[in-house]
Motif scaffolding. Sequence first.
Motif, mmCIF file in Angstrom:
data_model
loop_
_atom_site.group_PDB
_atom_site.id
_atom_site.type_symbol
_atom_site.label_atom_id
_atom_site.label_comp_id
_atom_site.label_asym_id
_atom_site.label_seq_id
_atom_site.Cartn_x
_atom_site.Cartn_y
_atom_site.Cartn_z
ATOM 1 N N VAL A 276 0.850 -1.181 0.000
ATOM 2 C CA VAL A 276 0.000 0.000 0.000
ATOM 3 C C VAL A 276 0.891 1.239 0.000
ATOM 4 C CG1 VAL A 276 -1.794 1.312 1.184
ATOM 5 C CG2 VAL A 276 -1.847 -1.199 1.234
ATOM 6 N N ALA B 297 0.646 5.034 0.540
ATOM 7 C CA ALA B 297 -0.353 5.885 1.180
ATOM 8 C C ALA B 297 0.107 7.333 1.286
ATOM 9 C CB ALA B 297 -0.677 5.336 2.566
ATOM 10 N N ASN B 298 -0.883 8.214 1.575
ATOM 11 C CA ASN B 298 -0.635 9.634 1.798
ATOM 12 C C ASN B 298 0.100 10.253 0.611
ATOM 13 O OD1 ASN B 298 -0.603 12.115 3.111
ATOM 14 N ND2 ASN B 298 1.252 11.650 4.282
ATOM 15 N N GLY C 74 -4.613 10.416 -1.523
ATOM 16 C CA GLY C 74 -5.112 9.091 -1.221
ATOM 17 C C GLY C 74 -4.033 8.045 -1.222
ATOM 18 N N SER C 75 -4.437 6.794 -1.362
ATOM 19 C CA SER C 75 -3.521 5.660 -1.334
ATOM 20 C C SER C 75 -3.841 4.707 -2.473
ATOM 21 C CB SER C 75 -3.610 4.916 0.005
ATOM 22 O OG SER C 75 -4.917 4.402 0.202
ATOM 23 N N ARG D 168 -3.481 0.640 -3.496
ATOM 24 C CA ARG D 168 -3.229 -0.707 -2.997
ATOM 25 C C ARG D 168 -2.836 -1.605 -4.164
ATOM 26 N NH1 ARG D 168 -4.583 -2.962 1.847
ATOM 27 N NH2 ARG D 168 -5.760 -1.053 2.316
ATOM 28 N N ASP E 271 -7.834 4.664 -3.167
ATOM 29 C CA ASP E 271 -8.722 5.117 -2.098
ATOM 30 C C ASP E 271 -8.366 6.532 -1.673
ATOM 31 O OD1 ASP E 271 -10.014 2.473 -1.774
ATOM 32 O OD2 ASP E 271 -8.007 1.871 -1.107
ATOM 33 N N VAL F 46 -2.631 6.790 6.814
ATOM 34 C CA VAL F 46 -1.592 5.812 6.509
ATOM 35 C C VAL F 46 -1.914 4.525 7.265
ATOM 36 C CG1 VAL F 46 0.869 5.298 6.548
ATOM 37 C CG2 VAL F 46 0.103 7.660 6.246
ATOM 38 N N PRO F 47 -2.474 3.518 6.599
ATOM 39 C CA PRO F 47 -2.811 2.265 7.265
ATOM 40 C C PRO F 47 -1.563 1.580 7.804
ATOM 41 C CG PRO F 47 -3.837 2.408 5.090
ATOM 42 C CD PRO F 47 -2.845 3.515 5.175
ATOM 43 N N ALA G 32 1.639 0.356 5.662
ATOM 44 C CA ALA G 32 1.701 1.049 4.371
ATOM 45 C C ALA G 32 2.964 1.900 4.285
ATOM 46 C CB ALA G 32 0.463 1.921 4.186
ATOM 47 N N ASP H 141 4.370 5.389 3.674
ATOM 48 C CA ASP H 141 3.910 6.774 3.730
ATOM 49 C C ASP H 141 4.706 7.611 2.724
ATOM 50 O OD1 ASP H 141 3.130 9.337 4.343
ATOM 51 O OD2 ASP H 141 3.551 9.182 6.506
#
Length: 391
Positions: free
Chosen positions: A16, A18-19, A31-32, A34, A44, A49-50, A53, A55
């Motif tokens: 992922v 993210a950010n 967004g991010s 996947r 998404d 930040v899951p 993931a 960043d």
Amino acid sequence: MGEMSVGHIQATGETVLANARVVLRDEVVRGSVRVRDGRIVSVDAGAGVPPGALDLGGDLLIPGLIELHTDNLERHIQPRPKVDWPHAAAIQAHDGELASVGITTVFDAMRVGSVISGGRTDYRKYARPLASELMQARSKGMLRISHFLHLRAEVCSETLVDELGEFGAEDRVGILSIMDHTPGQRQFRDLAKLKDYVCGKHGMNEAEFADHVAGLTAIHARLGEAHEAGAVAAAQRLGAVLASHDDTVREHVVVSAGHGVRLAEFPTTVEAAQACHDHGIAVMMGAPNLIRGGSHSGNVAAAELAEKGLLDILSSDYVPSALITSAFLLADLWDDLPRAVATVTASPARATGLEDRGVIAEGLLADMVRVAHIDGVPVIRGVWSHGRQVG
């Protein structure tokens, strides 16, 4: 169109990113993305930040760049005049250089059509053996990015039809461009510019240059028409996109359109570029032209075509790093980042029938580039090819 050969390495498992400020087809969203098993599974919205993931800290995330015409492999094979560098090492160096500047798909340009009379050593056959070596490296998983073939069919040569006959469907030739470098026309219609180029590159004196011009002119008169027809037939046989090169006047484009050309490489005038658009032919210009503010051959400036809405695709041509730099210059010129990014991603993908890449979207290949924009300069911070980080 599939890969040039089997064996491309792709990442397994899930990642992922993210950010990020994700550059989509028509907008930029925070967004991010996947990724699973080399493909994009979702895009998404949101700056969160899951756990687990990567960043990206608000950096841009754009599709992997797609290069349709580059002489870069030839430069690695022959880094100096009369130096033939070990090909396996040269191919890997070329591949690594492109990955480092965000290019995840390349159509490696190779000249077909040689001049074997008059002791000419700079127009000897090389494409067939080099293409085989490239495919071997690809099939063994030695390369980081996707490679296709772009055959540059030199009309002003003595062996074009025979050399084209050595390629078949198994070679996955993606582009075949009709090149005509006969002195006094198209790119080198200005013989003074041609003289500067040829004498500077090969060290010719006045008499040698005159012999060079006379020899090529005679070859074209004898074989040019048959070679042009042979190139068109070869593109049809190989299932390759047919491209024109250095169209100068509307009549050139009319002929190109009649041949079934879908891509115009480096038209030299506004007249030719406008004619291409009138006939539904995509216009590609060189990134160095845009960066330098004009053509080194004295032809139309890429910026002028961009301002007139006549520029569809950019090519790095002879400077790989120019591709991403020029895209951001276009973003400033147009005040439209997604449109500019499309000239080096979605538009070249569409022009060559690559439906599995060129856009960050669910189901497509996870070819992506992380870019920071610092003081107006794009700085690459990560490159993913088929979901695997390669730069």
